[in-house]
Design a protein around this motif. Structure first.
Motif, PDB file in Angstrom:
ATOM      1  N   UNK A 170       0.849  -1.417  -0.182  1.00 36.49           N
ATOM      2  CA  UNK A 170      -0.095  -0.163  -0.064  1.00 36.49           C
ATOM      3  C   UNK A 170       1.041   1.225  -0.079  1.00 36.49           C
ATOM      4  N   UNK A 171       0.696   2.170  -0.974  1.00 33.10           N
ATOM      5  CA  UNK A 171       1.494   3.342  -0.800  1.00 33.10           C
ATOM      6  C   UNK A 171       0.378   4.638  -1.319  1.00 33.10           C
ATOM      7  N   UNK A 172       0.955   5.813  -1.572  1.00 29.25           N
ATOM      8  CA  UNK A 172       0.061   6.840  -1.509  1.00 29.25           C
ATOM      9  C   UNK A 172      -0.916   6.560  -2.945  1.00 29.25           C
ATOM     10  N   UNK A 173      -0.295   6.136  -3.902  1.00 27.28           N
ATOM     11  CA  UNK A 173      -1.144   5.832  -5.250  1.00 27.28           C
ATOM     12  C   UNK A 173      -2.208   4.504  -5.303  1.00 27.28           C
ATOM     13  N   UNK A 174      -2.079   3.739  -3.987  1.00 23.47           N
ATOM     14  CA  UNK A 174      -3.264   2.904  -4.039  1.00 23.47           C
ATOM     15  C   UNK A 174      -4.480   3.365  -3.991  1.00 23.47           C
ATOM     16  N   UNK A 175      -5.383   3.253  -4.873  1.00 21.89           N
ATOM     17  CA  UNK A 175      -6.585   3.719  -4.935  1.00 21.89           C
ATOM     18  C   UNK A 175      -7.708   2.780  -4.633  1.00 21.89           C
ATOM     19  N   UNK A 176      -7.491   1.481  -4.952  1.00 18.24           N
ATOM     20  CA  UNK A 176      -8.665   0.580  -5.097  1.00 18.24           C
ATOM     21  C   UNK A 176      -7.844  -1.010  -4.709  1.00 18.24           C
ATOM     22  N   UNK A 177      -8.566  -1.662  -3.796  1.00 15.40           N
ATOM     23  CA  UNK A 177      -8.271  -3.257  -3.595  1.00 15.40           C
ATOM     24  C   UNK A 177      -9.406  -3.923  -4.010  1.00 15.40           C
ATOM     25  N   UNK A 178      -8.827  -5.012  -4.915  1.00 18.26           N
ATOM     26  CA  UNK A 178      -9.741  -5.944  -5.533  1.00 18.26           C
ATOM     27  C   UNK A 178      -9.683  -7.298  -4.730  1.00 18.26           C
ATOM     28  N   UNK A 179     -10.878  -7.719  -4.318  1.00 20.03           N
ATOM     29  CA  UNK A 179     -10.847  -9.157  -3.261  1.00 20.03           C
ATOM     30  C   UNK A 179     -11.630  -9.875  -3.964  1.00 20.03           C
ATOM     31  N   UNK A 180     -11.070 -10.988  -4.379  1.00 14.84           N
ATOM     32  CA  UNK A 180     -11.851 -12.034  -4.992  1.00 14.84           C
ATOM     33  C   UNK A 180     -12.289 -13.052  -3.903  1.00 14.84           C
ATOM     34  N   UNK A 181     -13.472 -13.234  -3.677  1.00 14.17           N
ATOM     35  CA  UNK A 181     -14.085 -14.148  -2.769  1.00 14.17           C
ATOM     36  C   UNK A 181     -13.991 -15.609  -3.160  1.00 14.17           C
ATOM     37  N   UNK A 182     -14.299 -15.914  -4.224  1.00 12.11           N
ATOM     38  CA  UNK A 182     -14.356 -17.527  -4.719  1.00 12.11           C
ATOM     39  C   UNK A 182     -12.870 -17.588  -5.154  1.00 12.11           C
ATOM     40  N   UNK A 183     -12.341 -19.090  -4.783  1.00  4.33           N
ATOM     41  CA  UNK A 183     -11.158 -19.391  -5.264  1.00  4.33           C
ATOM     42  C   UNK A 183     -11.096 -19.447  -6.821  1.00  4.33           C
ATOM     43  N   UNK A 184     -12.333 -19.293  -7.456  1.00  2.00           N
ATOM     44  CA  UNK A 184     -12.406 -19.566  -9.000  1.00  2.00           C
ATOM     45  C   UNK A 184     -11.705 -21.064  -9.174  1.00  2.00           C
ATOM     46  N   UNK A 185     -10.605 -20.925  -9.930  1.00  2.00           N
ATOM     47  CA  UNK A 185     -10.001 -22.216 -10.429  1.00  2.00           C
ATOM     48  C   UNK A 185      -8.548 -22.335 -10.144  1.00  2.00           C
ATOM     49  N   UNK A 186      -8.422 -21.281  -8.896  1.00  2.00           N
ATOM     50  CA  UNK A 186      -7.186 -21.581  -8.380  1.00  2.00           C
ATOM     51  C   UNK A 186      -7.258 -22.577  -7.211  1.00  2.00           C
ATOM     52  N   UNK A 187      -5.850 -22.847  -6.719  1.00  2.00           N
ATOM     53  CA  UNK A 187      -5.993 -23.818  -5.621  1.00  2.00           C
ATOM     54  C   UNK A 187      -5.741 -23.207  -4.310  1.00  2.00           C
ATOM     55  N   UNK A 188      -6.726 -22.246  -3.822  1.00  2.00           N
ATOM     56  CA  UNK A 188      -6.763 -21.493  -2.599  1.00  2.00           C
ATOM     57  C   UNK A 188      -8.092 -21.618  -1.848  1.00  2.00           C
ATOM     58  N   UNK A 189      -8.087 -21.441  -0.730  1.00  2.00           N
ATOM     59  CA  UNK A 189      -9.511 -21.662   0.002  1.00  2.00           C
ATOM     60  C   UNK A 189     -10.402 -20.449  -0.524  1.00  2.00           C
ATOM     61  N   UNK A 190     -11.593 -20.643  -0.769  1.00  2.00           N
ATOM     62  CA  UNK A 190     -12.626 -19.453  -0.819  1.00  2.00           C
ATOM     63  C   UNK A 190     -12.629 -18.471   0.349  1.00  2.00           C
ATOM     64  N   UNK A 191     -12.724 -17.379   0.148  1.00  2.00           N
ATOM     65  CA  UNK A 191     -12.879 -16.685   1.326  1.00  2.00           C
ATOM     66  C   UNK A 191     -14.282 -16.436   2.147  1.00  2.00           C
ATOM     67  N   UNK A 192     -14.500 -16.518   3.494  1.00  2.00           N
ATOM     68  CA  UNK A 192     -15.720 -16.177   4.111  1.00  2.00           C
ATOM     69  C   UNK A 192     -15.833 -14.887   3.914  1.00  2.00           C
ATOM     70  N   UNK A 193     -17.062 -14.288   4.146  1.00  2.00           N
ATOM     71  CA  UNK A 193     -17.605 -12.872   4.111  1.00  2.00           C
ATOM     72  C   UNK A 193     -16.750 -12.225   5.518  1.00  2.00           C
ATOM     73  N   UNK A 194     -16.922 -12.980   6.396  1.00  2.00           N
ATOM     74  CA  UNK A 194     -16.068 -12.528   7.868  1.00  2.00           C
ATOM     75  C   UNK A 194     -14.835 -12.187   7.549  1.00  2.00           C
ATOM     76  N   UNK A 195     -14.078 -13.292   6.879  1.00  2.00           N
ATOM     77  CA  UNK A 195     -12.582 -12.945   6.427  1.00  2.00           C
ATOM     78  C   UNK A 195     -12.258 -11.688   5.678  1.00  2.00           C
ATOM     79  N   UNK A 196     -13.327 -11.544   4.740  1.00  2.00           N
ATOM     80  CA  UNK A 196     -13.048 -10.494   3.967  1.00  2.00           C
ATOM     81  C   UNK A 196     -13.102  -9.124   4.509  1.00  2.00           C
ATOM     82  N   UNK A 197     -14.116  -9.241   5.578  1.00  2.00           N
ATOM     83  CA  UNK A 197     -14.304  -8.059   6.383  1.00  2.00           C
ATOM     84  C   UNK A 197     -13.067  -7.782   7.283  1.00  2.00           C
TER      85      UNK A 197
END
Ligand code: PLP
Length: 433
Positions: A170-197
């Motif tokens: 994160x730096x002064x130019x950081x304007x937007x963070x994109x957070x993908x809830x579903x793992x989609x087709x990657x091999x990582x866990x899907x994020x719960x809404x609580x964890x996203x919070x």
């Protein structure tokens, strides 16, 4: 004929052996409590949707279509207020002019980022199609071409957030963070809404004005809360996935703060026009009715995913998520260990479909993929992945990803049919307890 004899007979007519059915029923019985919990969430979400429709006094006048510019499209505005109420956001943009999930995400990003801004993904690599949107892979018209830079903090080995890495990114130019809830087709866990919070709070504690956007594809109505409940500035998704309930023929949504939604609207239409134009043609009724159906449809799809995980886990195939894990999206991955396994699985899903059940899916070299892919879909809406569908890249470790099912009973048939094809080909062996 007894009820169960009658049921066994019709399954047999459709190609499911008595042994396969008995095995499936045994698995189903073991899932009674989990299915009840899913029904509980569906009940809550159903009431949430009905309450939003009642509050906005939805009436058949809202189902009428407009043409041309679509000025004063009553249904369009009402639908957007209903979405804002369901997702607990100030505002929402819900349009048939948003052609798919990628377009919705692009519209949200491009509308809110300006040259010189930086975009951050704090959860690792985003969904494939976003690589070209962002410019991670060179692409005509990418955000990168407009002078918007990108930074990424990968998840830790154990799937946790790399808080130090995110802080450094994160730096002064950081304007937007994109957070993908579903793992989609990657091999990582899907994020719960609580964890996203938790992640959103962390990001805002470092730089409070970072816009936090959640790619909510495949996540809607899986839980009783949505990203807007935990501080997301924008929640974005596709209407031919969960929230369209299988009835929406097209569309996407962006629910969020007034300012963010307005910026996205000017990007979707044109500067100066914004959200005042955009004919709904004839689709308003399907979008309302699909949203109304969505909590029950998502519940059916979730039961199918959990059923499949337990069926294949018992037969010795690695599954992700596993049979016991809590769920935050509707995608299920099964490792079938061979190309023949992937083909048999997909052919079973296809053979169980209400549409195009007579075709045999085969692997082909799809543009944009580095190996042949086999896809199964017998859908009413082309490409709709809230309908029962599966796809498997023909490469190690021979995973198949499947999702959807407009009703639990169809999902059950699809999974039993996939198993039957595996058994018939000698690729799986049923073991009863
Ligand atoms: C499906 C999906 C998308 C893209 O949606 P399309 O409708 O295929 O363009 C983006 N992100 C995630 C997590 C998805 O599942």
């Amino acid at each position: 004929m007894s009820k169960s004899e009658q049921l066994g007979q019709i399954y047999e007519n459709l190609g499911i052996s008595r042994e396969t059915l008995a095995f499936g029923e045994e698995i189903e019985r073991s899932l009674k409590e989990r299915f009840e919990a899913i029904d509980g969430t569906a009940e809550y979400n159903q009431l949430k949707v009905i309450a939003a429709m009642q509050k906005n006094r939805i009436s058949d006048i809202h189902f009428a279509g407009t043409t041309g510019y679509g000025y004063n499209d009553l249904g369009r505005g009402a639908l957007e207020r209903v979405y804002a109420d369901v997702f607990h956001t100030e505002d929402a943009l819900v349009r048939p002019q948003i052609v798919c999930g990628t377009h919705a995400l692009y519209t949200a990003l491009a509308g809110n980022l300006r040259p010189g801004d930086e975009l951050l993904s704090p959860v690792g690599k985003p969904y494939d199609t976003l690589e070209e949107v962002i410019g991670i892979r060179e692409s005509n018209g990418s955000l990168k071409e407009y002078g918007i830079t990108y930074r990424q903090a990968d998840l830790l080995e154990d799937g946790g957030f790399d808080y130090e890495g995110i802080r450094r990114a994160i730096n002064p130019r950081t304007k937007l963070a994109t957070i993908q809830r579903s793992k989609g087709y990657a091999s990582r866990p899907t994020l719960s809404v609580e964890r996203i919070g938790g992640l959103i709070s962390f990001i805002k504690s470092i730089k409070p004005d970072v816009i936090c956007m959640v790619d909510n594809c495949y996540g809607e109505f899986v839980e009783a809360i949505e990203p807007g409940d935990v501080g997301a500035d924008m929640t974005v998704g596709s209407l031919i996935k969960n929230p369209g309930g299988g009835l929406a023929p097209i569309g996407g949504y962006i629910a969020g703060t007034k300012a963010c939604v307005e910026n996205a609207a000017f990007r979707l239409g044109s500067p100066g026009l914004g959200r005042e134009v955009g004919a709904s043609l004839g689709v308003n009724q399907s979008l309302f009715q699909g949203l109304f159906m969505a909590p029950a449809v998502v519940a059916g799809a979730l039961k199918g995913a959990i059923f499949a995980a337990n069926v294949y886990e018992r037969l010795g195939f690695p599954v992700m998520p596993n049979g016991q894990e809590s769920r935050h999206d509707i995608i299920q991955a099964v490792t079938l260990k061979s190309p023949e396994g992937v083909a048999a699985f997909c052919q079973g899903i296809q053979a169980a479909a209400p549409v195009d059940s007579f075709v045999t899916p085969e692997a082909w070299d799809m543009p944009g993929y580095d190996s042949p892919v086999i896809m199964a879909a017998g859908a009413f809406v082309q490409g709709s992945s809230i309908e029962l569908s599966a796809d498997g890249p023909i490469k190690e470790p021979y995973n198949v990803y499947f999702q959807g099912g407009l009703t639990w009973h169809h999902a059950k048939l699809g999974i039993l049919m996939s198993l039957q094809k595996m058994v018939d080909a000698g690729l799986a062996k049923i073991v009863r307890r």
